[in-house]
Write an enzyme that holds these catalytic residues in place. Structure first.
Site, PDB file in Angstrom:
ATOM      1  N   HIS A 191       0.816  -1.208   0.000  1.00  0.00           N
ATOM      2  CA  HIS A 191       0.000   0.000   0.000  1.00  0.00           C
ATOM      3  C   HIS A 191       0.854   1.265   0.000  1.00  0.00           C
ATOM      4  O   HIS A 191       0.494   2.266  -0.622  1.00  0.00           O
ATOM      5  CB  HIS A 191      -0.921  -0.007   1.222  1.00  0.00           C
ATOM      6  N   HIS A 240     -10.219   2.830  -0.822  1.00  0.00           N
ATOM      7  CA  HIS A 240     -10.422   2.339   0.538  1.00  0.00           C
ATOM      8  C   HIS A 240     -11.256   1.062   0.433  1.00  0.00           C
ATOM      9  O   HIS A 240     -12.349   0.945   0.981  1.00  0.00           O
ATOM     10  CB  HIS A 240     -11.093   3.391   1.417  1.00  0.00           C
TER      11      HIS A 240
END
Length: 746
Positions: A44, A90
């Site tokens: 990430h 998200h």
């Protein structure tokens, strides 16, 4: 604590990566240091599987002020102003806790914008869910959709930023892994742009905003791994947002920036305090030393590990000029926010973390950023096709019924249920909002407007990721051109499965290379974006990956004018098809909405794209809009020509349910292909001056056909004189408008 294989596995650090950590430090890491490495080296944060390929993307143009590497990309829009924009995902948090996962996704992307000194003025979202009528997962999918939409609307509405558009798609591959991608855009004077760079040894490091809690610890690591049946146990990894606090933080940060006392600023997003400290130091070739005893905390007994890895929302880190701290504190006190000096800039390019004076972590910044792993993972080659190239034999017995079914399908039907929950008019700058081909917001300071479009098509990309993403870029630029805007820059969100699987990595590489070719051709450099990998769910022995789902957001510039929208406005106007009827064969029909809804199948290859021709269609459309020739305009995409024409009949205030059209198409294509193929480079325009549009098309060397006239209340489509579709507009409109709420009720 002993660093065992189990401890490394929980931190998603391989044995090989751990050996690099030992070499970088020259010793074993402390537990806090291991946590810091785990988040900074996570997929990430470090993009370790994609970084080598992302370098292929075009990132520069004469308008680009800031490209990839900062919190948001920035382009010059003239008259001393610029816009900052970016898209982020998200996904994993929104499956585990849909409301907070989506809400904090909005909060995070808004901070990325105002960290640059820009005031956010628009948000868009790209959403993917499992089918709402899935016999096994439908109830859960409906719950996730409601939670995500509520979270987005709650945060955006309370913060006071309009959500002006987006898209929403439903496929079985998203059953266990929904996608929530959020785009935001803000405006800033060029001289007021701020960067996330620490400078000046001795300058104070100031923490502002919400207190730190235990929510979101290891959020970045959690987002870098596949889901399992135990995913719900990861609820503590999901952050909790407060949009009212973020609004105060926005105003306080922008006001503090104007004092001149701030030299650098970074939001605490993924990896929280860890990322903001080491990245600010690394960018400025300096270090930061902090003592966690000074960090405002809302829970007692938090360990250094938890404080450094917490992703509590609404927090920022500032570097101020030494001696001017009071100016900063006064601003944040005025807005009722915490502000505390927690450290200092140091000459050493090192992150040093103390806890009550005791060093608990000391890591060279280069070890966390420059030494982060970068993998050239194995990637298989074609074929990518999800099914044989040759599709089934079929012939429709009722094309009008087929159109009704497609209009009532979840992908194509009206998304009013979703966007009516968003305040898309707050700040009074929105001139074209949800439901349009592109959204438009005014920049009052310059007297101009910015248009933005968000597109993705996982079905096409599953058949051929390279061509699929090129079609997405083309459609995004076409949407902007349809409303009269010149596309100038792009951002992307790359949603893919596990990159350690060669077939998935191949999808990612092909998509990036295809995007690079298309964005370079259409003069829309990538100014930033996000990569979200490991989007797959393991249930028992079965591993289900999402479709390769690149989402592209492109911005365009245009004068402030009365916007050209989709619906037909008046009867008695010519209906012109810019770009022609297109071409299609059975292989190219397999990724269409017709194949999905009517045939329940997927096969073949995406439609062919001639980028030179596509670009000429865009130029012709912009010229027609600029000359005031288009009363309405709508590009052809999902569902093909028949759906585009039907959508042009909807959403009007005219008596009788809307303006219809009588269409006659001369073509050798079989009726199903003629009506429902999704070939690119086509735009439907209604006009009082078809002759001039024909002349413009000739100037740009593209096909153009006058295919009919607008009429009161009915849509009829003939093919070479044979009636193919015939229906009252009101009936089609009702089916299209009510379908999503019906699916949510069932």
């Amino acid at each position: 604590m002993t660093i065992t294989a189990d401890v490394l596995a929980r931190h998603h650090i391989t044995q090989e990566e751990y050996q690099v950590i030992l070499k970088e430090l020259g010793r074993e890491p402390t537990f806090t240091e291991l946590g810091i490495f785990s988040v900074m080296w996570s997929e990430h944060c470090s993009y370790k599987s994609s970084r080598i390929h992302l370098k292929k993307l075009p990132t520069r143009s004469k308008l680009v002020v800031q490209g990839p590497g900062e919190n948001a990309g920035i382009i010059d829009i003239g008259q001393g102003y610029a816009i900052a924009f970016k898209i982020e995902s998200h996904n994993h948090p929104s499956f585990i806790e849909p409301f907070q996962g989506a809400a904090t996704g909005v909060g995070g992307i808004l901070r990325d914008i105002f960290t640059m000194g820009a005031r956010p003025i628009a948000v868009m979202d790209a959403l993917r869910f499992g089918p709402l009528d899935d016999p096994h997962n439908g109830r859960r999918n409906r719950r996730i959709l409601d939670g995500v939409v509520s979270g987005i609307s709650h945060y955006g509405n309370c913060f006071g930023v309009p959500t002006v558009g987006g898209e929403c798609v439903f496929e079985p591959v998203y059953n266990g892994n929904p996608l929530v991608n959020v785009f935001a855009l803000g405006v800033v004077r060029k001289e007021d742009i701020f960067y996330a760079k620490a400078t000046g040894a001795g300058n104070p490091v100031i923490y502002v905003g919400s207190k730190t809690g235990k929510d979101g610890v290891h959020g970045a690591t959690m987002a870098s791994a596949e889901f399992t049946e135990e995913a719900m146990a990861k609820r503590p990894n999901v952050q909790v947002g407060d949009p009212f606090m973020e609004k105060l933080l926005l105003e306080a940060c922008l006001e503090a920036m104007k004092t001149g006392a701030i030299v650098g600023i970074q939001d605490m997003g993924a990896a929280g305090l860890t990322c903001s400290t080491c990245e600010m130091g690394s960018r400025g070739n300096v270090g930061i030393e902090i003592d966690l005893m000074h960090v405002p905390q809302r829970e007692t007994g938090m360990s250094p590990y938890e404080i450094m890895l917490s992703e509590s929302q609404e927090r920022m880190l500032l570097v101020a000029e030494k001696g001017r701290e009071k100016e900063v504190f006064d601003v944040f006190e005025k807005w009722g926010l915490d502000a505390a000096t927690i450290g200092v800039v140091i000459d050493e390019n090192t992150l040093r973390v103390k806890d009550h004076g005791v060093v608990v972590a000391e890591i060279p910044n280069a070890s966390l950023t420059g030494a982060a792993p970068m993998y050239d993972r194995p990637h298989a080659v074609k074929p990518f096709r999800a099914a044989p190239i040759q599709g089934p034999s079929f012939a429709s017995s009722d094309l009008t019924a087929d159109l009704r079914r497609i209009l009532s399908s979840a992908d194509v039907c009206s998304k009013r249920y979703i966007w009516q929950q968003y305040d898309h008019m707050v700040r009074t700058n929105t001139t074209l909002g949800p439901g349009a081909d592109a959204a438009i917001v005014r920049i009052k300071e310059t007297g101009t407007s910015v248009a933005m479009a968000l597109d993705g098509n996982g079905r096409m990309c599953s058949l051929d990721p390279r061509l699929g993403v090129q079609l997405i870029v083309a459609e995004c630029c076409r949407n902007l051109s349809t409303v009269g805007a010149l596309p100038v820059a792009a951002t992307n969100n790359l949603n893919f499965g596990n990159p350690e699987r060669p077939e998935i990595m191949a999808q990612l590489v092909e998509a990036i290379e295809g995007m690079a070719e298309a964005c370079a051709f259409f003069d829309t450099p990538i100014t930033g974006g996000n990569v979200s990998l490991y989007n797959e769910t393991r249930t028992g022995e079965e591993l289900v990956a999402i479709y390769p789902t690149p989402v592209i957001g492109i911005v365009g510039l245009l004068p402030t004018q009365t916007p050209v929208s989709m619906p037909f406005r008046n009867p008695g106007r010519d209906v012109v098809l810019l770009g022609g009827l297109g071409h299609c064969d059975l292989a190219q029909f397999g990724g269409t909405q017709y194949a999905k809804v009517i045939l329940s199948d997927l096969w073949g290859v995406p439609p062919a794209l001639d980028m030179h021709y596509e670009k000429r269609v865009h130029a012709a459309a912009r010229q027609a809009v600029a000359e005031g020739l288009a009363e309405s305009a709508h590009d052809i995409s999902d569902g093909g020509l028949a759906v585009a024409l039907a959508e042009c009949c909807f959403r009007t205030t005219s008596p009788g349910g809307g303006i219809g059209a009588a269409i006659d198409l001369a073509s050798d294509l079989r009726p199903e292909f003629l009506l429902f193929h999704e070939g690119p480079s086509r735009i439907v325009i209604s006009t009082a001056n078809a002759a001039r549009i024909h002349a413009i098309a000739a100037e740009h060397d593209i096909e153009v056909h006058t295919i009919g006239r607008t009429v009161e209340g009915r849509l009829s489509i003939r093919g070479s004189g044979t009636l193919l579709i015939d229906s009252p507009v009101e009936e089609l409109d009702s089916i299209w408008e009510e379908a999503l709420e019906q699916l949510l009720r069932d």
